[in-house]
Motif scaffolding. Sequence first.
Motif, PDB file in Angstrom:
ATOM      1  N   TYR A  19     -84.129  71.226 113.271  1.00 35.10           N
ATOM      2  CA  TYR A  19     -85.033  72.048 112.458  1.00 35.10           C
ATOM      3  C   TYR A  19     -86.459  71.501 112.555  1.00 35.10           C
ATOM      4  O   TYR A  19     -86.688  70.288 112.452  1.00 35.10           O
ATOM      5  CB  TYR A  19     -84.550  72.030 111.008  1.00 35.10           C
ATOM      6  CG  TYR A  19     -85.447  72.729 110.018  1.00 35.10           C
ATOM      7  CD1 TYR A  19     -85.711  74.091 110.104  1.00 35.10           C
ATOM      8  CD2 TYR A  19     -86.024  72.021 108.962  1.00 35.10           C
ATOM      9  CE1 TYR A  19     -86.521  74.728 109.184  1.00 35.10           C
ATOM     10  CE2 TYR A  19     -86.829  72.646 108.024  1.00 35.10           C
ATOM     11  CZ  TYR A  19     -87.073  74.004 108.148  1.00 35.10           C
ATOM     12  OH  TYR A  19     -87.874  74.637 107.232  1.00 35.10           O
ATOM     13  N   VAL A  77     -84.962  78.354 103.171  1.00 35.89           N
ATOM     14  CA  VAL A  77     -84.974  78.639 104.605  1.00 35.89           C
ATOM     15  C   VAL A  77     -83.887  77.841 105.313  1.00 35.89           C
ATOM     16  O   VAL A  77     -83.155  78.362 106.163  1.00 35.89           O
ATOM     17  CB  VAL A  77     -86.357  78.321 105.206  1.00 35.89           C
ATOM     18  CG1 VAL A  77     -86.314  78.386 106.732  1.00 35.89           C
ATOM     19  CG2 VAL A  77     -87.407  79.282 104.665  1.00 35.89           C
ATOM     20  N   ASP A 114     -80.493  79.446 104.280  1.00 36.03           N
ATOM     21  CA  ASP A 114     -80.340  80.839 104.715  1.00 36.03           C
ATOM     22  C   ASP A 114     -80.269  80.965 106.232  1.00 36.03           C
ATOM     23  O   ASP A 114     -79.553  81.830 106.761  1.00 36.03           O
ATOM     24  CB  ASP A 114     -81.495  81.691 104.180  1.00 36.03           C
ATOM     25  CG  ASP A 114     -81.424  81.911 102.682  1.00 36.03           C
ATOM     26  OD1 ASP A 114     -80.380  81.552 102.086  1.00 36.03           O
ATOM     27  OD2 ASP A 114     -82.405  82.413 102.102  1.00 36.03           O
ATOM     28  N   LYS A 115     -80.997  80.109 106.937  1.00 33.60           N
ATOM     29  CA  LYS A 115     -81.025  80.183 108.398  1.00 33.60           C
ATOM     30  C   LYS A 115     -79.955  79.309 109.053  1.00 33.60           C
ATOM     31  O   LYS A 115     -79.886  79.217 110.277  1.00 33.60           O
ATOM     32  CB  LYS A 115     -82.412  79.766 108.917  1.00 33.60           C
ATOM     33  CG  LYS A 115     -83.552  80.662 108.425  1.00 33.60           C
ATOM     34  CD  LYS A 115     -83.410  82.085 108.939  1.00 33.60           C
ATOM     35  CE  LYS A 115     -84.596  82.949 108.520  1.00 33.60           C
ATOM     36  NZ  LYS A 115     -84.469  84.349 109.004  1.00 33.60           N
ATOM     37  N   TRP A 128     -79.535  75.983 109.006  1.00 31.65           N
ATOM     38  CA  TRP A 128     -79.840  74.617 109.437  1.00 31.65           C
ATOM     39  C   TRP A 128     -78.986  73.607 108.675  1.00 31.65           C
ATOM     40  O   TRP A 128     -78.766  72.489 109.148  1.00 31.65           O
ATOM     41  CB  TRP A 128     -81.325  74.323 109.250  1.00 31.65           C
ATOM     42  CG  TRP A 128     -82.191  75.182 110.108  1.00 31.65           C
ATOM     43  CD1 TRP A 128     -82.939  76.263 109.716  1.00 31.65           C
ATOM     44  CD2 TRP A 128     -82.390  75.059 111.526  1.00 31.65           C
ATOM     45  NE1 TRP A 128     -83.588  76.817 110.791  1.00 31.65           N
ATOM     46  CE2 TRP A 128     -83.269  76.106 111.922  1.00 31.65           C
ATOM     47  CE3 TRP A 128     -81.902  74.180 112.491  1.00 31.65           C
ATOM     48  CZ2 TRP A 128     -83.673  76.270 113.239  1.00 31.65           C
ATOM     49  CZ3 TRP A 128     -82.306  74.353 113.805  1.00 31.65           C
ATOM     50  CH2 TRP A 128     -83.175  75.382 114.170  1.00 31.65           C
TER      51      TRP A 128
END
Length: 545
Positions: free
Chosen positions: A505, A513, A516-517, A519
């Motif tokens: 990341y 973030v 949700d993404k 990582w």
Amino acid sequence: MRFQQVLIVKPLLEKLESGLKQAKTGLLVTWNNDDILLVTGCLQCSEKDEPKVQFQNFLPGGFHIGGRFGTSCKSIDDDEISVQLNEEKNVLVKLSSNVIQYEVVASKEASELLDSSTIQFCVKGNLTTTLPVGNGLIQIPSEILSNRNLAFCLEEKKLLLHDASDFQTTTCESLLEKTKGKQTVSGSSGPVKCKILRRTSCHETKYVPTIECNQNDQKVVKFPLCIEMLSYVNKTLPLNKLYDELRNSLSRQINSFNSCLRKETRIKCGVPKFLYFQPYGWCHPIAISYPSNKSDTDLLDFRKNTLHSTFLVPDTKPVFRRKNAIALFPNKESLLLANTHIGLPTPRIPDGKLFLVKGNYDYHHYMQDRMDDNGWGCAYRSLQTLISWFRNQAYTEEKIPTHKEIQQILVDVGDKPKEFVGTRKWIGSIEVSAVLNQYLGITSKIMFVSQGSELTNRGRELAMHFTNQGTPIMIGGGVLAHTILGVCFSETTGETRFLILDPHYTGGEDLKVIQDKGWCGWKGPNFWNQTAYYNLCLPQVPEMC
């Protein structure tokens, strides 16, 4: 019986069963409201030890020494509870002299009960007192707790509590009504911050100020007391009794300070520091005073022979080191996110059970520390996360090493040539293991997997690691490195999901973030390169106090 329910926390009951079979005796920690008596902890001691009030100083406000456990203990008061073994070696619980039925609850359930029934007050302040210089025992004078000198300020609530406060019939729960929008997911309003105020002038003086000079040859020293206090107050408590409740909690801290000072001399006196710890199985913190002039090494015997023994905590883990203390007023100096997996939804696997990292870690990833390591530094970052875990659990005080320092360590142990330092070359699980051993003295197990498709078959082994060790795992393979924080494993099907912290990341410290993404998130078997081989570094926890 006064209480409608008597609840015992499950880890405590298991500890009591073990202790009673070894003929151990001691005191029981309780909390109660009008309907429920909750037994939360125990302290080992004999009947010849100090009075119960001395052991009560270990507890935050709202908790009490409410009974005893032992082979022949007897309750005295109607509200006191006793736990002992019957002739069949089964646990017998009595309230006063009557055998009672009780329910066993998990620590999480007990914590939720406390959250829904109490308000946590975090109280802070500086009280300075004057002590004479001499050779006698140091004692903080009781006058410091005088009603006329103290007040408590709840700034967020715009409320001042003092001995003359009169709130009629209002209860403490009314303090939460103005902040309902700030309530947390658990339903708790969160701790209420409070400041201690101390009167510096005499309130009887109503006329022209006067100065009175008394000559005295006695030498004195100003003794600063930094107060950080926790008190659990029942929401149903009348608000006009809150002042006395907080003052009683403060009295415990002053008594704890005096107990700490009895071991000191005036020449080499360290100002006591009040710290809160929460050992495994406890649903609330316990309070310890340490002298500020003693290091953790100096306090080793006290921790091992007094604290670990009193709280029946194995002396193989550094539970009571300062680094493991709970911050009532945490500072925001750290720019790193911690424990980024908290709040993630649990994978849906039939009969799946969670096996997670135990304790706190920091998320280290690409581009932090003004270091552009994008494309080559993932294993370095995973190693930094592993080291942060050992720091946060007080196994070490060593700082987080930089990439260059990691490279130098590998040169020092003979793993790399001198030209390796300052390069952008990768490292793997073997090098991570070498650095942990050289830098922290931590040994690791290495797990070899010939291809990524086989990782799902290692779910049981990884579950055992998180059960027995609880450390994060570094995994390297297919030119990538990741950190495994846990697994969700089904005993019936063998199906496995992996909780992955991704060091690749490159963004800012934004938890939403990151979660949700993906990582930091749960990954299935296809996350791994199916044909690449993988090495896993599984750090082992050392035995230390």
